[in-house]
Design an enzyme around this catalytic site. Structure first.
Site, PDB file in Angstrom:
ATOM      1  N   ASP A  28       0.831  -1.213   0.000  1.00 20.00           N
ATOM      2  CA  ASP A  28       0.000   0.000   0.000  1.00 20.00           C
ATOM      3  C   ASP A  28       0.863   1.260   0.000  1.00 20.00           C
ATOM      4  O   ASP A  28       1.968   1.269   0.530  1.00 20.00           O
ATOM      5  CB  ASP A  28      -0.914  -0.019   1.239  1.00 20.00           C
ATOM      6  CG  ASP A  28      -2.058   0.987   1.108  1.00 20.00           C
ATOM      7  OD1 ASP A  28      -2.359   1.414  -0.033  1.00 20.00           O
ATOM      8  OD2 ASP A  28      -2.641   1.353   2.139  1.00 20.00           O
ATOM      9  N   HIS A  45       2.037   3.314  -9.122  1.00 20.43           N
ATOM     10  CA  HIS A  45       1.781   1.895  -9.395  1.00 20.43           C
ATOM     11  C   HIS A  45       2.926   1.298 -10.211  1.00 20.43           C
ATOM     12  O   HIS A  45       3.347   0.166  -9.972  1.00 20.43           O
ATOM     13  CB  HIS A  45       0.453   1.722 -10.137  1.00 20.43           C
ATOM     14  CG  HIS A  45      -0.739   2.146  -9.324  1.00 20.43           C
ATOM     15  ND1 HIS A  45      -0.884   1.805  -8.000  1.00 20.43           N
ATOM     16  CD2 HIS A  45      -1.850   2.870  -9.639  1.00 20.43           C
ATOM     17  CE1 HIS A  45      -2.030   2.316  -7.533  1.00 20.43           C
ATOM     18  NE2 HIS A  45      -2.626   2.964  -8.512  1.00 20.43           N
ATOM     19  N   GLU A  75     -12.498  -4.827  -3.424  1.00 23.51           N
ATOM     20  CA  GLU A  75     -13.094  -3.493  -3.221  1.00 23.51           C
ATOM     21  C   GLU A  75     -12.430  -2.423  -4.101  1.00 23.51           C
ATOM     22  O   GLU A  75     -12.931  -1.298  -4.198  1.00 23.51           O
ATOM     23  CB  GLU A  75     -12.992  -3.089  -1.744  1.00 23.51           C
ATOM     24  CG  GLU A  75     -13.911  -3.891  -0.823  1.00 23.51           C
ATOM     25  CD  GLU A  75     -13.494  -5.339  -0.675  1.00 23.51           C
ATOM     26  OE1 GLU A  75     -12.296  -5.596  -0.493  1.00 23.51           O
ATOM     27  OE2 GLU A  75     -14.367  -6.226  -0.784  1.00 23.51           O
ATOM     28  N   TRP A  77     -12.348  -2.203  -7.181  1.00 26.79           N
ATOM     29  CA  TRP A  77     -13.168  -1.835  -8.350  1.00 26.79           C
ATOM     30  C   TRP A  77     -13.875  -0.506  -8.116  1.00 26.79           C
ATOM     31  O   TRP A  77     -14.362   0.121  -9.044  1.00 26.79           O
ATOM     32  CB  TRP A  77     -14.227  -2.912  -8.645  1.00 26.79           C
ATOM     33  CG  TRP A  77     -13.659  -4.244  -9.015  1.00 26.79           C
ATOM     34  CD1 TRP A  77     -13.602  -5.347  -8.211  1.00 26.79           C
ATOM     35  CD2 TRP A  77     -13.070  -4.632 -10.269  1.00 26.79           C
ATOM     36  NE1 TRP A  77     -13.005  -6.391  -8.880  1.00 26.79           N
ATOM     37  CE2 TRP A  77     -12.685  -5.989 -10.139  1.00 26.79           C
ATOM     38  CE3 TRP A  77     -12.844  -3.978 -11.484  1.00 26.79           C
ATOM     39  CZ2 TRP A  77     -12.076  -6.694 -11.186  1.00 26.79           C
ATOM     40  CZ3 TRP A  77     -12.237  -4.682 -12.516  1.00 26.79           C
ATOM     41  CH2 TRP A  77     -11.856  -6.019 -12.366  1.00 26.79           C
ATOM     42  N   LEU A 139      10.721 -20.371  -4.797  1.00 27.97           N
ATOM     43  CA  LEU A 139       9.844 -19.428  -4.093  1.00 27.97           C
ATOM     44  C   LEU A 139       8.442 -19.569  -4.684  1.00 27.97           C
ATOM     45  O   LEU A 139       8.279 -19.613  -5.902  1.00 27.97           O
ATOM     46  CB  LEU A 139      10.326 -17.985  -4.289  1.00 27.97           C
ATOM     47  CG  LEU A 139       9.411 -16.919  -3.671  1.00 27.97           C
ATOM     48  CD1 LEU A 139       9.599 -16.835  -2.154  1.00 27.97           C
ATOM     49  CD2 LEU A 139       9.652 -15.538  -4.282  1.00 27.97           C
TER      50      LEU A 139
HETATM   51  C1  IPE Z   1      -5.437  -2.698   0.065  1.00 23.39           C
HETATM   52  O1  IPE Z   1      -5.085  -1.382  -0.189  1.00 23.39           O
HETATM   53  C2  IPE Z   1      -5.421  -3.485  -1.188  1.00 23.39           C
HETATM   54  C3  IPE Z   1      -4.153  -3.537  -1.919  1.00 23.39           C
HETATM   55  C4  IPE Z   1      -2.987  -3.088  -1.548  1.00 23.39           C
HETATM   56  C5  IPE Z   1      -4.255  -4.192  -3.153  1.00 23.39           C
HETATM   57  P1  IPE Z   1      -6.162  -0.224  -0.272  1.00 23.39           P
HETATM   58  O2  IPE Z   1      -5.407   1.032  -0.397  1.00 23.39           O
HETATM   59  O3  IPE Z   1      -7.143  -0.533  -1.339  1.00 23.39           O
HETATM   60  O4  IPE Z   1      -6.874  -0.354   1.144  1.00 23.39           O
HETATM   61  P2  IPE Z   1      -7.817   0.659   1.922  1.00 23.39           P
HETATM   62  O5  IPE Z   1      -8.880   1.078   0.986  1.00 23.39           O
HETATM   63  O6  IPE Z   1      -6.959   1.839   2.311  1.00 23.39           O
HETATM   64  O7  IPE Z   1      -8.279  -0.091   3.107  1.00 23.39           O
HETATM   65  C1  IPE Z   2      -1.711   0.242  -3.304  1.00 23.73           C
HETATM   66  O1  IPE Z   2      -1.477   1.615  -3.335  1.00 23.73           O
HETATM   67  C2  IPE Z   2      -1.999  -0.310  -4.683  1.00 23.73           C
HETATM   68  C3  IPE Z   2      -3.369  -0.741  -4.899  1.00 23.73           C
HETATM   69  C4  IPE Z   2      -4.327  -0.761  -4.019  1.00 23.73           C
HETATM   70  C5  IPE Z   2      -3.679  -1.196  -6.219  1.00 23.73           C
HETATM   71  P1  IPE Z   2      -2.668   2.640  -3.300  1.00 23.73           P
HETATM   72  O2  IPE Z   2      -3.081   2.916  -4.712  1.00 23.73           O
HETATM   73  O3  IPE Z   2      -3.737   2.198  -2.402  1.00 23.73           O
HETATM   74  O4  IPE Z   2      -1.922   3.918  -2.707  1.00 23.73           O
HETATM   75  P2  IPE Z   2      -2.512   4.941  -1.662  1.00 23.73           P
HETATM   76  O5  IPE Z   2      -2.994   4.163  -0.489  1.00 23.73           O
HETATM   77  O6  IPE Z   2      -3.596   5.716  -2.351  1.00 23.73           O
HETATM   78  O7  IPE Z   2      -1.322   5.813  -1.334  1.00 23.73           O
HETATM   79 MG    MG Z   3      -4.103   2.467  -0.425  1.00 29.96          MG
END
Ligand code: IPE
Ligand code: IPE
Ligand code: MG
Length: 258
Positions: A28, A45, A75, A77, A139
């Site tokens: 994240d 990303h 979620e 999506w 792995l």
């Molecule tokens: C959790 O991250 C899912 C992934 C890293 C794929 P999110 O950024 O979507 O989670 P929330 O919405 O902050 O809980």
């Molecule tokens: C995690 O990074 C990647 C995905 C959930 C796909 P985020 O896109 O959630 O990054 P933040 O949380 O907005 O910084």
């Molecule tokens: Mg995030």
């Protein structure tokens, strides 16, 4: 489960080593990494894929056997359509680009999650990467995509029920065997980058006794050093699985606690 040699942490105490056998990561913070640099979220990303590459290498070097990463939740999506589209394209491109390297490095690749919502090109790329790497054991790399912990448990319960003649009871073993990570021991170490301290519907069942580690490091900045810090924190934990500290010390004395 027993036939695969994995112990369910609620049914028996699993062996504990100094290196986590299975590391599960919520990657994240990509968006915030980009925003700090006045870049579009998508740039975060893209850098996130590079961070994953470095983390995979470091995990292998440290002797981690299973690395499971959350790439897209059920979620996610809910995000703007252009971001979702970008993430799907990035997934396809990264797979096409990286799969031979994964294979050369002895990595077995798997995807867990509900693939039914993905476009056929992505589903095909996943199937082909899984097939190509099926014989590898160095792995086990698992990417959770359109994954949700509740979906996983519900699907497992329904599959277990379908196999239960009559209206028999569904057992813990039956559910565990049907979960999408039934091929792996439960995560020893759970890492979430990006500063949030929540599970966000990741491996709900399997994280029952995992050691939880949260870091403010944003995912694109994660790598070997950050993994080492997480493992160092893991080594300081006392994994009691319900027992007392004294019991662990006694087990140590007779060499039962690795
Ligand atoms: C959790 O991250 C899912 C992934 C890293 C794929 P999110 O950024 O979507 O989670 P929330 O919405 O902050 O809980
Ligand atoms: C995690 O990074 C990647 C995905 C959930 C796909 P985020 O896109 O959630 O990054 P933040 O949380 O907005 O910084
Ligand atoms: Mg995030």
């Amino acid at each position: 489960m027993a036939d695969r040699g994995f112990t369910s942490s609620t049914q028996a105490v699993p062996a504990v080593g100094s290196v986590p056998r299975h590391v599960a990561i919520i990657m994240d913070g990509n968006g915030r990494w980009a925003r700090k640099r006045f870049l579009p979220r998508m740039a975060g990303h893209t850098r996130g894929v590079e961070a994953l590459r470095g983390t995979i290498r470091a995990a292998i070097e440290r002797g981690v056997e299973y690395l499971t990463v959350f790439a897209f939740s059920s979620e996610n999506w809910r995000r703007p359509a252009d971001e979702v589209t970008f993430l799907m394209q990035l997934f396809i491109k990264s797979l096409q680009k990286e799969v031979s390297r994964l294979h050369e490095n002895g990595i077995r690749f798997r995807v867990i999650g509900d693939l039914s919502r993905f476009e056929p090109l992505l589903v095909k790329a996943i199937a082909s990467a899984e097939e190509q790497t099926v014989g590898n054991t160095r792995l086990h790399l698992t990417v959770a995509a359109n994954y949700g912990g509740r979906w996983d448990v519900l699907s497992a319960v329904n599959r277990a029920l379908a196999k239960t003649p009559g209206l028999g009871e569904v057992t813990e073993e039956a559910i565990t065997a049907e979960l999408s990570m039934s091929f792996a021991p439960e995560p020893d170490l759970f890492i979430r980058t990006g500063g949030e301290q929540r599970i966000s519907n990741f491996l709900l069942w399997q994280l029952a006794y995992s050691e939880l580690y949260f870091t403010d490091t944003l995912w694109p900045d994660f790598g070997a050093d950050a993994l080492d810090q997480a493992i160092a924190s893991y080594r300081e934990r006392e994994r009691r699985f319900g027992r007392t500290s004294e019991q662990l010390t006694a087990a140590d004395d007779v060499g039962q606690h690795a």
